[in-house]
Design a protein around this motif. Sequence first.
Motif, PDB file in Angstrom:
ATOM      1  N   TYR B 189       4.297  -3.785   8.137  1.00 21.26           N
ATOM      2  CA  TYR B 189       3.980  -2.601   8.952  1.00 21.26           C
ATOM      3  C   TYR B 189       4.917  -2.482  10.156  1.00 21.26           C
ATOM      4  N   GLY B 204       3.400  -0.594   3.209  1.00 23.10           N
ATOM      5  CA  GLY B 204       2.594  -1.296   4.212  1.00 23.10           C
ATOM      6  C   GLY B 204       2.062  -0.344   5.277  1.00 23.10           C
ATOM      7  N   ALA B 207      -0.520   2.066   3.650  1.00 22.04           N
ATOM      8  CA  ALA B 207      -1.770   1.358   3.337  1.00 22.04           C
ATOM      9  C   ALA B 207      -2.573   1.098   4.608  1.00 22.04           C
ATOM     10  N   TYR B 208      -1.890   0.671   5.682  1.00 27.16           N
ATOM     11  CA  TYR B 208      -2.606   0.383   6.932  1.00 27.16           C
ATOM     12  C   TYR B 208      -3.190   1.667   7.526  1.00 27.16           C
ATOM     13  N   LEU B 211      -6.114   2.796   5.593  1.00 29.41           N
ATOM     14  CA  LEU B 211      -7.241   1.883   5.818  1.00 29.41           C
ATOM     15  C   LEU B 211      -7.959   2.185   7.126  1.00 29.41           C
ATOM     16  N   SER B 222      -6.225   1.510  -0.148  1.00 29.32           N
ATOM     17  CA  SER B 222      -5.363   0.482   0.448  1.00 29.32           C
ATOM     18  C   SER B 222      -5.598  -0.865  -0.211  1.00 29.32           C
TER      19      SER B 222
END
Lengths: 233, 257
Positions: B189, B204, B207-208, B211, B222
């Motif tokens: 990230y 990354g 997905a973060y 999430l 995620s």
Amino acid sequence: MSRLLVAGLILFPFIGLVLAFPARFDWDEAIGNTVVYVIVLGFVNVWLGIGTAWWLMFTDSKWKTPVEWFTFLPLFIPVLASMFGMYIALAPLGLVGTHIGVGLVLLVTTLPYSIRLAYNAMYVIGRPLLEQTLTLAPWSRFGLVLFPLLKETIRTIVLFSTVIVLSQFVLVQLMGAGLIPTVTTQIYQAYAGNDVSLALQNTWVLILVPVLLYVGLGGLFGIWIRLVKGRLQ
Amino acid sequence: MSRSSLWLSLFVLALPFTGVAFLIHETVGFDWSELNDAAWRASLTVTLYVTIVSTVISLVIGTWLARSVYRRRSTWLASLLRWPMFVPHVAAAYLFYVLFSGGFPFYGLVEANERHHLVVILTYVWKEVPFVFLMVIGTYAQLNRGYVDMAKTLQLTPFEQFKVAEWPFLVKPLLDSFWVLVAFISFAYEVPALLGVTFPELLGVLAYERLTTGLFLNAYESYAVALIWTLFIFIGVIGSYAVTAKRRRRIERGVRR
């Protein structure tokens, strides 16, 4: 000429540091948390890294190869991906938003590197030389022989664990539930809020902490080596 | 002491595997077609591009520098390469951001936050070259110079000398480095969040963000991506190690003293 070019390519990003100095430097909770994590995790990584590498070096157990793989494989799991899973696993235990939870996930990220560094160093020193120390009491073995032999490795383990710990934003933010500020979590807020001075201050801290720790440990280790050598005279 | 350290280490290192097990548990019953949207598809493409380019360039430069240090005994280069290791990734990303985001001579030529992710790649290469160098220099330090001398005596070309006298020994450290870097770069990230763009985002970052935004409503997406990506890397690791196992074992037996 080619040396200058290579040196320039390696060092040019540091220009960013001197383009503008931070306007102020305030000690706050984020810096305090960061320093505590770095010191505690550096110590735990040295302890567990050397202890585990010692077992791997001397064991005749049939479990040696599986254990070696078990300690190596986490390097191939993306940190963020395993973090999502650990977050789900540790949340019911009440570890989210606590220093123990954050410390644990930071240790998971750093320990595989520490074990590998310690094991490689011991492999280079060689089993016969290390075997000579087995007759000594544990503390004498470590203080008088292993520590002087492994001092550069210990510094490297501390450097690696420090730099990795300082690099983690998502781990701290997610496991700390936003309640545990560190310099790294602050840098994103400073960046998002365009607080250039705070972002620069934090960048300086992120680089100075590993440098000071590395140089400081070098000095302390040097004093200890002189004391140990003094015993020989 | 070593036994208690071992048990503690095993306990700690069981956590990532437990994490993966929990990801599997969480994604049971997940509708995988949810991942078939434009954002995830674009993210996969850009992630593969950034990861492969950064990793390959880092491996080539890191190996080349280690070879130079080995052949010319350039201690100055070895010490100089320590410098980037003192800089955490996030600080490196900020330094590159300061340099490439405006005002400085590089502005316009190469820029931060643009869709080709050149500054992201540059940051990773700068940070990972010393890592590859460290992984490879150990092998060079143990390399029997007799092989190189033999290759020279047989009047092989420089490329052939490298191929027969050095490359077989480099397979293991380069394979280790390759997968460590792929696992690290592909699902991170910190660096792409600072230097990347809002579309397409690296896996990354996306997905973060999925999430943590919207009260964890998209969390399962995620989790599913994290799981697939981990399994993808695991299959790659196991496959590549299995393919090279015989060769690596032969080399390891040959150089053991």
